[in-house]
Write an enzyme that holds these catalytic residues in place. Sequence first.
Site, short mmCIF file in Angstrom:
data_model
loop_
_atom_site.label_atom_id
_atom_site.label_comp_id
_atom_site.label_asym_id
_atom_site.label_seq_id
_atom_site.Cartn_x
_atom_site.Cartn_y
_atom_site.Cartn_z
N PRO A 89 87.19 -45.10 -17.55
CA PRO A 89 88.51 -44.91 -17.16
C PRO A 89 89.53 -44.77 -18.49
O PRO A 89 90.65 -44.27 -18.74
CB PRO A 89 89.04 -45.89 -16.41
CG PRO A 89 87.85 -46.45 -15.89
CD PRO A 89 86.46 -46.05 -16.86
N GLU A 116 81.12 -54.17 -15.69
CA GLU A 116 82.26 -54.07 -16.42
C GLU A 116 82.50 -53.13 -17.27
O GLU A 116 83.31 -52.93 -18.43
CB GLU A 116 82.86 -55.39 -17.13
CG GLU A 116 82.76 -56.67 -15.97
CD GLU A 116 83.78 -55.75 -14.92
OE1 GLU A 116 83.28 -56.31 -13.62
OE2 GLU A 116 84.81 -55.58 -15.03
N ARG A 154 79.12 -24.34 -15.10
CA ARG A 154 79.78 -23.19 -14.52
C ARG A 154 80.10 -22.21 -15.77
O ARG A 154 80.35 -21.04 -15.58
CB ARG A 154 81.17 -23.45 -13.98
CG ARG A 154 80.99 -24.31 -12.71
CD ARG A 154 82.14 -24.67 -11.85
NE ARG A 154 82.70 -23.41 -11.13
CZ ARG A 154 83.47 -22.65 -11.67
NH1 ARG A 154 84.07 -22.70 -12.68
NH2 ARG A 154 84.14 -21.69 -10.99
N ASP A 169 88.84 -18.78 -13.38
CA ASP A 169 89.27 -20.06 -12.63
C ASP A 169 90.71 -20.30 -12.77
O ASP A 169 91.44 -19.90 -13.66
CB ASP A 169 88.50 -21.08 -13.39
CG ASP A 169 86.94 -21.25 -12.97
OD1 ASP A 169 86.33 -21.94 -13.53
OD2 ASP A 169 86.77 -20.61 -11.67
#
Length: 249
Positions: A89, A116, A154, A169
């Site tokens: 994160p 963690e 992709r 895209d």
Amino acid sequence: MMIFDVLTLFPGIFVSPLQESILGRAAKQQLLQVRLHNLRDWAEGKHQTTDDTPYGGGDGMVMKPEPIARAIADLKTRTPRAKVLLMTPQGAPFSHQAACELAAEEGLIFLCGRYEGFDERVRQTLVDAEYSIGDFVLTGGELPALVMIDAIARFIPGVLGCSDSAEADSFSDGLLEYPQYTRPAVFNGMAVPEVLLSGDHGRIARWRREQQLLRTWRRRPDLLKRAELSDEDIRILEQLQRTDSESGE
Ligand code: 4FV
């Protein structure tokens, strides 16, 4: 062939998603290869310990640096120029642009965290880049690695069918996609926009660009700041903003 090496405590999480559909076909066509590695194979002791309690106390466990260092050293003997990616994160927001850039690499090593997270010295010495797939906390880095492998694959020539290309895209020109329609021409009383049935490709292209600008302006105005906009685009946007403010939308 693009090599994706995955270092994880749960290689089973990757098996079926990588066998299905576009990714499954690309692997069969040798356009890419995903090699799954269980981090525990590089852990020592009869319990093959890969985590330990945090210095300074606190809840949860932290992933030990030694098994990761040994694993990366081994994997780099096969793909010396592979980039080591850590999903967290705290990483840079993963994006279409990042996927495009990473697709140019010879090989990628995905370090999937659990608990963690990692001992900080792993980040400082063994990792080339850190990516986040969003501001939320998952139980592990495996799903972020799968998301990134899917988005990067992709861009590998031949992975997407001939009619489809990552270049066309969303985000390829920094804008959101235009609305798509298919048969029937009327569904639940809702008709397909007449312009799309006109056969006038100039009008269709213009309508689609307008829709991209309107949708991006309404849903992701932050993207407009980074998008490459032509003078015509800016003129269309000003027009749209005027009509929108007049219609009180
Ligand atoms: C994550 C994310 C993420 C945090 C602790 C794995 C988890 C556990 N990774 N984007 N969001 N990772 O939540 O990339 O180790």
